[in-house]
Scaffold this active site. Sequence first.
Site, PDB file in Angstrom:
ATOM      1  N   TYR A 110     -74.760 -24.986  -5.940  1.00  0.00           N
ATOM      2  CA  TYR A 110     -74.373 -25.708  -7.143  1.00  0.00           C
ATOM      3  C   TYR A 110     -73.724 -26.989  -6.618  1.00  0.00           C
ATOM      4  O   TYR A 110     -72.801 -26.919  -5.799  1.00  0.00           O
ATOM      5  CB  TYR A 110     -73.338 -24.967  -7.989  1.00  0.00           C
ATOM      6  CG  TYR A 110     -73.666 -23.547  -8.367  1.00  0.00           C
ATOM      7  CD1 TYR A 110     -74.969 -23.160  -8.691  1.00  0.00           C
ATOM      8  CD2 TYR A 110     -72.662 -22.580  -8.433  1.00  0.00           C
ATOM      9  CE1 TYR A 110     -75.250 -21.860  -9.053  1.00  0.00           C
ATOM     10  CE2 TYR A 110     -72.938 -21.276  -8.803  1.00  0.00           C
ATOM     11  CZ  TYR A 110     -74.238 -20.913  -9.100  1.00  0.00           C
ATOM     12  OH  TYR A 110     -74.516 -19.621  -9.462  1.00  0.00           O
ATOM     13  N   CYS A 113     -69.877 -27.151  -6.747  1.00  0.00           N
ATOM     14  CA  CYS A 113     -69.117 -26.051  -6.144  1.00  0.00           C
ATOM     15  C   CYS A 113     -68.412 -26.546  -4.880  1.00  0.00           C
ATOM     16  O   CYS A 113     -69.055 -27.124  -3.995  1.00  0.00           O
ATOM     17  CB  CYS A 113     -70.068 -24.907  -5.800  1.00  0.00           C
ATOM     18  SG  CYS A 113     -69.383 -23.682  -4.661  1.00  0.00           S
ATOM     19  N   PHE A 115     -67.277 -24.925  -2.324  1.00  0.00           N
ATOM     20  CA  PHE A 115     -67.757 -24.267  -1.106  1.00  0.00           C
ATOM     21  C   PHE A 115     -69.091 -24.860  -0.661  1.00  0.00           C
ATOM     22  O   PHE A 115     -69.340 -25.037   0.538  1.00  0.00           O
ATOM     23  CB  PHE A 115     -67.886 -22.760  -1.353  1.00  0.00           C
ATOM     24  CG  PHE A 115     -66.575 -22.091  -1.653  1.00  0.00           C
ATOM     25  CD1 PHE A 115     -65.633 -21.902  -0.659  1.00  0.00           C
ATOM     26  CD2 PHE A 115     -66.271 -21.662  -2.933  1.00  0.00           C
ATOM     27  CE1 PHE A 115     -64.412 -21.291  -0.927  1.00  0.00           C
ATOM     28  CE2 PHE A 115     -65.059 -21.057  -3.220  1.00  0.00           C
ATOM     29  CZ  PHE A 115     -64.129 -20.862  -2.221  1.00  0.00           C
ATOM     30  N   CYS A 116     -69.959 -25.185  -1.606  1.00  0.00           N
ATOM     31  CA  CYS A 116     -71.222 -25.847  -1.277  1.00  0.00           C
ATOM     32  C   CYS A 116     -70.963 -27.249  -0.742  1.00  0.00           C
ATOM     33  O   CYS A 116     -71.643 -27.715   0.185  1.00  0.00           O
ATOM     34  CB  CYS A 116     -72.131 -25.914  -2.499  1.00  0.00           C
ATOM     35  SG  CYS A 116     -72.604 -24.295  -3.165  1.00  0.00           S
TER      36      CYS A 116
END
Length: 384
Positions: A110, A113, A115-116
Amino acid sequence: MAASCARTLGKVGLSFLESPAARRSGAFSYLLRNVGAHGSRRAYGTGGAEFRSKLLSGVRQGGGRVLGCAFLLGGGLGLYQTVKLSVQQHLAEEERKAPGGGLKLTLYQYKTCPFCSKVRAFLDYHGLPYEIVEVNPVMRKEIKWSTYRKVPILMVDGEVQLNDSSVIISSLKTYLVNKKKSMSDILRCYPEMKSVNDRGKEVIEYNNKYWLMLSEGETVAVYPQKEMQKEEMKWRQWADDWLVHLISPNVYRTTNEALASFNYIVREGKFGTFEGFFAKYVGAAAMFVISKRLKSRHNLQDDVREDLYKAVNDWVAAIGKNRKFMGGDQPNLADLSVFGVLRVMEGLQAFDDMMANTKVKYWYRRMERATLNHEGLNAEPYKH
């Protein structure tokens, strides 16, 4: 050496063609006519006795010109093979020099996001080419093939699946330092552990995920001073355990901010028309409520901006005045993780407030340049 032989054949061929005997003979045109007439019999020039006798007759009548053409043909083929081999060797050499050793990377994500965003910051800084598959956050059809249902997921060469942003980063960094290890072997060093959290929900954790799997010599090359490794691991974990939890309460702090945040999410994400409308209005209202719960769960202050400001200033203070980055003159994995988390707020009120009310601005702009310019391509100490 092959090129030299080809040039020699070419010179010999030209000398034959320029000789008086060759110029007097019309054998070469005769030979071409016969080849055209009989070429349909066999692809390799073995078209029967009649054709062979005419060929030999042509050679006897104008042997000089035929031999000259043969040598020229041989020289041309030699040059072709030489160039072809040279190009193949060059491409192979470039692949060996290429960041990541030619790994084919596909990131399922995503875009908004944190973390991405951490993983993208790492890939961009190191100049690792990768493809992006934007996952629909509602249906998640793009990752229906995976038993692991979260993002990011990084597929390596279409075979090895890496889960969890910190595992992805540690695994790839280990590989960049020592390409003798395969990604499958490296991944075994980060075993998956299932447990139940304090809310009774099953969660997956990974052992050693902040460690790089290096030899003693490699560790010294990457971390010349012992405290550098501990400091990097400490702040990488801090980004995961604390900083990331400040994002949602800050971007959904008010109803207006929640609506603006979901407008950004829908614009940048992969939603259908109905899903986008639903996410923008219903999602914004839901996240405004959830952000209040997160505020309570993480013991945040009434004004969650203050927690964000303090966290960011703590980070800048840890870097100090004498370093450009926590990694020194070059970003380390902690720099990339913190930058990746903070970057998802760009374009929102929380980001503008953070830049105006903390000391993070100069470090953040340096990180922007480092990732945009892929400065990690030639920055690693183990490459020198």
